[in-house]
Design a protein around this motif. Structure first.
Motif, PDB file in Angstrom:
ATOM      1  N   CYS A 141       0.809  -1.222   0.000  1.00 53.52           N
ATOM      2  CA  CYS A 141       0.000   0.000   0.000  1.00 53.52           C
ATOM      3  C   CYS A 141       0.841   1.271   0.000  1.00 53.52           C
ATOM      4  N   SER A 142       2.094   1.190   0.433  1.00 56.25           N
ATOM      5  CA  SER A 142       2.952   2.376   0.386  1.00 56.25           C
ATOM      6  C   SER A 142       3.590   2.555  -0.992  1.00 56.25           C
ATOM      7  N   HIS A 196       2.341   1.015  -3.885  1.00 48.46           N
ATOM      8  CA  HIS A 196       1.265   0.976  -4.887  1.00 48.46           C
ATOM      9  C   HIS A 196      -0.019   1.513  -4.243  1.00 48.46           C
ATOM     10  N   PRO A 197      -0.144   2.819  -4.111  1.00 48.89           N
ATOM     11  CA  PRO A 197      -1.274   3.395  -3.365  1.00 48.89           C
ATOM     12  C   PRO A 197      -2.646   3.011  -3.910  1.00 48.89           C
ATOM     13  N   ARG A 198      -2.741   2.571  -5.165  1.00 47.96           N
ATOM     14  CA  ARG A 198      -4.044   2.200  -5.717  1.00 47.96           C
ATOM     15  C   ARG A 198      -4.699   1.059  -4.934  1.00 47.96           C
ATOM     16  N   ASN A 228      -4.920   0.815  -1.824  1.00 50.02           N
ATOM     17  CA  ASN A 228      -5.665   1.320  -0.672  1.00 50.02           C
ATOM     18  C   ASN A 228      -7.165   1.338  -0.958  1.00 50.02           C
ATOM     19  N   ASN A 271       6.761   4.905   3.353  1.00 53.07           N
ATOM     20  CA  ASN A 271       5.878   6.001   3.756  1.00 53.07           C
ATOM     21  C   ASN A 271       4.545   5.427   4.231  1.00 53.07           C
ATOM     22  N   ARG A 273       0.828   6.862   3.682  1.00 57.52           N
ATOM     23  CA  ARG A 273       0.034   6.607   2.487  1.00 57.52           C
ATOM     24  C   ARG A 273      -1.032   5.536   2.700  1.00 57.52           C
ATOM     25  N   ILE A 274      -0.926   4.791   3.796  1.00 52.65           N
ATOM     26  CA  ILE A 274      -1.812   3.652   4.001  1.00 52.65           C
ATOM     27  C   ILE A 274      -3.107   4.117   4.648  1.00 52.65           C
ATOM     28  N   SER A 275      -4.210   3.851   3.964  1.00 51.66           N
ATOM     29  CA  SER A 275      -5.520   4.277   4.461  1.00 51.66           C
ATOM     30  C   SER A 275      -6.494   3.117   4.621  1.00 51.66           C
ATOM     31  N   SER A 322      -5.555   4.697  10.386  1.00 52.55           N
ATOM     32  CA  SER A 322      -6.149   3.556   9.677  1.00 52.55           C
ATOM     33  C   SER A 322      -6.528   2.395  10.595  1.00 52.55           C
TER      34      SER A 322
END
Length: 476
Positions: free
Chosen positions: A256-257, A259-261, A263, A394, A397-399, A428
């Protein structure tokens, strides 16, 4: 269900159940092809006779016909469990991998419909997934941790194992096998698992390459089912409910950090015994870490790139039972309800694998006190990360909504360590839950005698409350 033969570079393995003359079914577990000094090609087979999922009876039948073929199709003859054939060309070692895992036999024995799915990652690893299909239902992905495989989610059978329980509750269940897992994560389009390059991975690659390929494949399959009318077109099959044990949480953080997609693709993450920074958050000291790293270096010097081949720990525990029991109680399992503590080591595919880099990466995190990518050293870091230091993931970035679970006596994912994860990810994390047992350690999440009531039932209850929008914010 019919399984196709598996082709791996120079060898072809036709995998199937075999009926012994004395009755019962044998399953081919592994096939190793060797070229010896006399230019003789021999193939050694390992067979198992399932015993309701408890222990393995390793035997070789007297006669097996055409199970392993050379790429040109010429059949090899069998003599007391070995094929031999004179050849004109020598090779050092070929590994013809088996593709009929034991858990599939258990699934079939319990009349559980199941599928096999093959996935190739962006860097060439070929992974095999198992699915307990329910087209149109909510998709759940179970991800194993270090030294694990999908076997961990089914090894206690339908009455206790999480995969069966979820499927019985009408979920579409997928079982991941990450690179290095035996035998489902041992293929590559160019490499074999006897090469150093094959084992050049840690949880970083699990999150950067394996999980994206697996989740994208799930979306492709469920999407095509919706289009073909096999599933309810309104069903939320494109989002995934993720459940991971131990180091699977690290892979999730990387996913998820980087490849934010994802999330948006993951609806909920439930982390059992999660790891993160480790520094001052584990119940072992520097001397024990040095001892472990000494073992890792010894394996590397001997060109043994897999730390724990299948059966290694089982044989070790047979020789040194008391020592094995001590360390198992300290670091793996100590649930009061787990009366057969060492039984997990009888499953040769449950505690196996592990690369030197995986252990080294965890040691770097333990030493640095930060959740960092693998540290190659200043020169290589400049080439890979464009800086002299290793990349720091990072985590802001994780939601993805996350629920964390911990055991009171876990020596690896300690209560302090899990609460430190919560402190890092307060935006999160929706809940932190303690397993209601005075003694509950790292692998108890998979093999404890009362895992259904202590873990699975609670996990499913919280997941369904979350889906209904009724999950309470509780930090235990």
């Amino acid at each position: 269900m019919q399984l196709a033969g598996h082709k791996h570079r120079h060898c072809h393995t036709a995998t199937r159940p075999l009926t012994r003359r004395s009755g019962g079914t044998l399953l081919l577990l592994n096939c190793n092809c060797h070229w010896n000094a006399e230019n003789s090609f021999s193939v050694e087979f390992l067979f198992a006779q399932p015993n309701d999922g408890v222990g393995l009876d390793h035997r070789c039948p007297r006669a097996v016909h055409q199970l392993c073929r050379r790429a040109n199709g010429s059949a090899l003859r069998v003599d007391n469990g070995k094929y031999q054939e004179d050849i004109s060309q020598r090779h050092s070692l070929l590994s013809a991998a088996l593709v009929l895992p034991l858990q599939l036999d258990w699934l079939k024995a319990h009349n559980a419909s199941h599928e096999l799915h093959n996935v190739t990652t962006a860097d060439g690893y070929q992974l095999q997934l198992q699915r307990l299909p329910r087209p149109g239902a909510r998709a759940v992905l179970l991800v194993h941790g270090l030294l694990g495989s999908s076997l961990g989610w089914v090894c206690l059978g339908p009455a206790k194992s999480l995969a069966f329980q979820l499927h019985q509750l009408q979920y579409d269940v997928w079982l991941a096998n990450l690179r290095g897992a035996y035998p489902h994560g041992r293929q590559h389009i160019e490499l074999t698992d006897v090469m150093d390059e094959f084992w050049s991975f840690s949880f970083h690659e699990h999150g950067a390459y394996d999980l994206p390929a697996i989740i994208d494949h799930m979306a492709e399959v469920t999407g095509s089912e919706q289009q073909s009318g096999e599933a309810d077109r309104e069903a939320p099959t494109r989002q995934v409910l993720l459940i991971g044990h131990s180091q699977a949480f690290n892979a999730f953080l990387v996913l998820c950090s980087l490849h934010p997609r994802f999330n948006q693709r993951i609806q909920l993450m439930q982390a059992l015994a999660p790891l993160s920074r480790l520094h001052r958050q584990v119940r072992f000291d520097a001397a024990q870490v040095r001892s472990l790293m000494k073992f890792v270096k010894k394996r590397q010097k001997s060109s043994k790139f897999e730390l724990f081949p299948p059966g290694y720990l089982r044989k070790l525990c047979q020789r040194k039972h008391e020592q094995c029991e001590y360390y198992t109680k300290q670091y793996a399992g100590s649930a009061k309800s787990n009366k057969k503590l060492l039984e997990a080591f009888n499953y040769e595919h449950l505690l196996q694998g592990g690369s030197a880099r995986e252990i080294k990466h965890l040691q770097q995190i333990w030493k640095s006190g930060d959740f960092i990518a693998y540290d190659y050293g200043p020169m290589q870091n400049m080439k890979i990360y464009n800086g002299v230091e290793a990349l720091r993931y990072n985590l802001s970035r994780i939601s993805v909504p996350t629920i964390l679970y911990f055991g009171e006596t876990d020596a690896i994912a300690t209560p302090e360590g899990v609460h430190a994860i919560y402190a890092q990810m307060m935006n999160s994390v929706r809940s932190v839950k303690r397993i209601e047992s005075p003694k509950f350690n790292h692998f108890d999440f998979l093999v404890a005698g009362e895992v259904k009531t202590l873990v699975n039932d609670k996990l499913i209850e919280l997941m369904e409350k979350f889906l209904e929008g009724k999950l309470s914010y509780i930090i235990e």
